[in-house]
Design a protein around this motif. Structure first.
Motif, PDB file in Angstrom:
ATOM      1  N   GLY A 135      16.334 -54.827 131.847  1.00  0.00           N
ATOM      2  CA  GLY A 135      15.362 -54.218 132.195  1.00  0.00           C
ATOM      3  C   GLY A 135      15.104 -52.611 131.990  1.00  0.00           C
TER       4      GLY A 135
ATOM      5  N   THR B   7      20.344 -49.992 134.601  1.00  0.00           N
ATOM      6  CA  THR B   7      18.749 -50.330 134.700  1.00  0.00           C
ATOM      7  C   THR B   7      18.485 -50.655 136.032  1.00  0.00           C
ATOM      8  OG1 THR B   7      18.798 -52.730 134.042  1.00  0.00           O
ATOM      9  CG2 THR B   7      18.202 -50.717 132.780  1.00  0.00           C
TER      10      THR B   7
ATOM     11  N   ILE C  50      12.391 -50.689 126.866  1.00  0.00           N
ATOM     12  CA  ILE C  50      13.048 -51.074 127.486  1.00  0.00           C
ATOM     13  C   ILE C  50      13.955 -52.558 126.970  1.00  0.00           C
ATOM     14  CG2 ILE C  50      10.742 -52.659 127.692  1.00  0.00           C
ATOM     15  CD1 ILE C  50      10.759 -53.113 130.560  1.00  0.00           C
TER      16      ILE C  50
ATOM     17  N   THR D 168      11.982 -50.965 136.744  1.00  0.00           N
ATOM     18  CA  THR D 168      11.927 -52.042 135.487  1.00  0.00           C
ATOM     19  C   THR D 168      10.487 -52.510 135.925  1.00  0.00           C
ATOM     20  OG1 THR D 168      14.072 -52.641 134.818  1.00  0.00           O
ATOM     21  CG2 THR D 168      12.720 -53.895 134.855  1.00  0.00           C
TER      22      THR D 168
END
Length: 317
Positions: free
Chosen positions: A198, A208, A194, A213
């Protein structure tokens, strides 16, 4: 499409059957809800129609629904201008094979993912290889063929997406105590991948999205990982609204259901999660009231009930 086109001018039952199938299925688009169409359909299908017309296939090109899809394609391409398409990774890369007339291939090479693909899309990567003969594209395609042998998925790899949804599903089924070690390893993987903007569907994917996310951030928080909700700032569209992807023309239910669930583990004072909840709930309520709780990303028979039960917990009890 090419196999039909190759035989379109030849007499015989096979050609007639294939053309009849295309003619009838194309007309079915009039009744089909756009939400049920596959990812990138509005980009790819018009280019296939154009190719079919060039081969002289007898299809109902003037159907209102086809004109609507073509208009949607133009709208989406307008949202991601050609100059932007050549400068940064955008979702148009996923359907690059359908916009080849716009592509300057020598300028696109810098947008190649580290795994050699264009946005993990075998089709887009194949188009890129045919136009550039770049070895990294071929290496990715060879990897796909060796992995799947007689077919190719439309998107691969999806290693972060798969892991996040598997853990979420196992926990919601109440059987996570059987897989504690596997879940721990999986969450470590998600936490390593991550970023400040995101999480994507794959570790090598630059773009992303709010769905992956939200799901993974919620899981990581539940298990004690230090995850800031500020990751959602990347997906804000104005003061109080959010996007799944920059430049999108359609917003799905799954995206904002995941966002809504992320709020369920908010801490006091986290303003952005309050904004996210308000926006997501409004979108979900509108979907429930319009009886339009369907999503190409979440093919579930009971998605409508799941969303309704979460947003209005007393309705289905």
């Amino acid at each position: 499409m090419n196999s039909c086109a190759d035989s379109a001018g030849k007499p015989g039952l096979g050609s007639d059957v294939r053309l009849h199938f295309l003619q009838t299925r194309t007309q079915d688009l009039e009744k089909e809800k756009s939400i049920r169409r596959t990812v990138g359909f509005e980009i790819i299908f018009p280019s296939m129609l154009k190719e079919a017309r060039s081969f002289g296939l007898n299809l109902p090109y003037d159907l209102p629904c086809l004109k609507q899809i073509i208009t949607l394609r133009e709208e989406k391409i307008t949202r991601i201008p050609v100059e932007v398409m050549h400068s940064v990774q955008t979702t148009i890369l996923f359907s690059l094979e359908a916009v080849q007339e716009l592509v300057q291939w020598d300028r696109m090479l810098k947008l190649q993912s580290t795994n050699g693909s264009f946005l993990d899309s075998p089709a887009a990567t194949a188009a890129a290889y045919l136009n550039t003969r770049d070895k990294k594209f071929l290496e990715y395609l060879t990897y796909i063929v060796r992995t799947f042998e007689d077919h190719a998925p439309d998107l691969y790899p999806v290693d972060t997406f798969e892991r996040g949804w598997v853990v979420d599903t196992v926990q919601r089924l109440g059987i996570d105590h059987h897989f504690r070690e596997e879940i721990s390893i999986t969450l470590d993987f998600l936490y390593r991948n991550i970023r400040k903007d995101g999480l994507a569907w794959g570790r090598d994917t630059y773009i992303t999205d709010i769905d992956d996310t939200s799901v993974s951030s919620r899981l990581l928080r539940l298990h004690g990982y230090p995850i800031s909700p500020d990751v959602l700032e990347h997906f804000k569209d104005g003061d109080d609204s959010f996007l799944c992807y920059i430049g999108e023309t359609h917003q799905g239910v799954s995206d904002f259901f995941s966002l809504y669930r992320f709020f369920q583990i908010a801490f006091p004072g986290e303003k952005i999660l309050k904004q996210a909840k308000s926006f997501a709930k409004k979108r979900l309520v509108n979907g429930i009231e319009d009886n339009n709780v369907h999503d190409k990303w979440a093919i579930k028979k009971a998605l409508h009930k799941e969303v309704t039960c979460s947003v209005f917990p007393t309705v289905l009890t």
